[in-house]
Design an enzyme around this catalytic site. Structure first.
Site, PDB file in Angstrom:
ATOM      1  CG  HIS A 169     -42.438 -41.455  13.282  1.00 35.44           C
ATOM      2  ND1 HIS A 169     -42.785 -43.115  13.696  1.00 35.44           N
ATOM      3  CD2 HIS A 169     -43.329 -40.875  13.324  1.00 35.44           C
ATOM      4  CE1 HIS A 169     -43.981 -42.581  14.449  1.00 35.44           C
ATOM      5  NE2 HIS A 169     -43.683 -41.941  14.168  1.00 35.44           N
ATOM      6  CG  ASP A 177     -47.098 -37.946  11.933  1.00 32.01           C
ATOM      7  OD1 ASP A 177     -46.477 -37.376  12.797  1.00 32.01           O
ATOM      8  OD2 ASP A 177     -47.971 -39.566  12.787  1.00 32.01           O
TER       9      ASP A 177
END
Length: 286
Positions: free
Chosen positions: A194, A189
């Site tokens: 993030h 991911d």
């Protein structure tokens, strides 16, 4: 592009064939915090070289584990900017313990698409089978797409997760490493939300947030460790709704209630007025 309900609902994506190794499982479980006490045999059971025990939540990421580019949301009848998408819920069901290495074929279909007016909720189901057709796991996912409603579909159910009206049977502190999102992003991911402070700021966050699926997997592990004797094979099903964000470096609290055979839970951030991070957490023992 507006959602084309006639095309999207019931659409099945082309099969995806993939494989994984025990090293992938080790990396995934390190990304969830396994090995925090390197002298604890129960922690090391998640990180054994050839035969690590496998949390069922690995099934939620296995098919995309080796991706190195940010995900897209482009499917038949659906074309949505990634910045508009929020992960709404996730679930995995396993008929038997997951092997530490193997190959599988995943087939995804869209089961429901709800028109919430200003947004859409898109639900999918993925089945993963061995090359000879044995079911390994079933994954259910829903995403919330801001600004994609108004396409004329049904509104659908209103999700509501109410914790039991009593004190939790157990509370577990769940610390997040400062670098945890940077480690977990190696599990397929690469969303810059993030990892990139500027991208996170543009999305309205003071700093990069932890992957929802990382919090999800960490919570499964925390419950397994606390109430199932660290036995990942004792889980038949696990799921949760994503209610808020978690930040690397903070410590969350997992509130767990025993409800018959089920274990239900919520995850909150005590330093942020107990802001809810996960709701509707449910673990069904095997």
């Amino acid at each position: 592009m507006p959602i084309d309900l006639d095309v999207a609902l019931g659409a099945q994506l082309p099969p995806v064939e993939f494989s994984w190794t025990s090293t992938d499982v080790q990396l995934y479980q390190l990304g969830l915090g396994a090995g925090s006490d390197p002298m604890n045999p129960r922690e090391l059971s998640y990180l054994a070289d050839d035969t690590p025990q496998v949390l069922p939540t690995f099934g939620n990421v296995a098919a995309t584990f080796h991706l190195t580019t940010p995900p897209t949301v482009q499917f038949p009848g659906i074309d949505i900017e990634l910045s508009k998408v929020l992960h709404a819920s996730e679930r995995v069901e396993v008929p038997a313990p997951l092997p530490p290495s193997g190959s599988a074929r995943a087939v995804t279909r869209f089961t429901d698409i709800w028109d919430k007016g200003k947004a859409a909720v898109i639900c999918s189901e993925t089945t993963a089978t061995t090359p000879d057709g044995l079911l390994l796991w079933t994954q259910k996912r829903s995403i919330y797409a801001r600004g994609e409603g108004g396409f004329g579909g049904k509104r659908g159910p209103s999700g509501s997760d109410v914790a039991p009206e009593r004190a939790p049977d157990l509370q577990v502190a769940m610390p997040i490493l400062p670098q945890q999102a940077l480690l977990y992003r190696l599990c397929g991911d690469r969303n810059p939300l993030h990892s990139d402070p500027e991208f996170a700021a543009a999305a309205g966050f003071p700093r990069p947030i932890l992957h929802g699926l990382c919090t999800y997997g960490m919570t499964c592990k925390a419950i397994v460790d606390a109430l199932l004797d660290s036995d990942a094979t004792a889980v038949a099903g696990y799921g949760a709704r994503f209610a808020g964000v978690a930040y690397p470096g903070e410590t969350l609290t997992v509130n767990v209630w025993k409800d018959g055979r089920r274990l239900v839970a919520s995850v909150v951030a005590p330093t942020r007025d107990n802001a809810v991070v996960l709701s509707g957490v449910e673990l069904v023992p095997a």
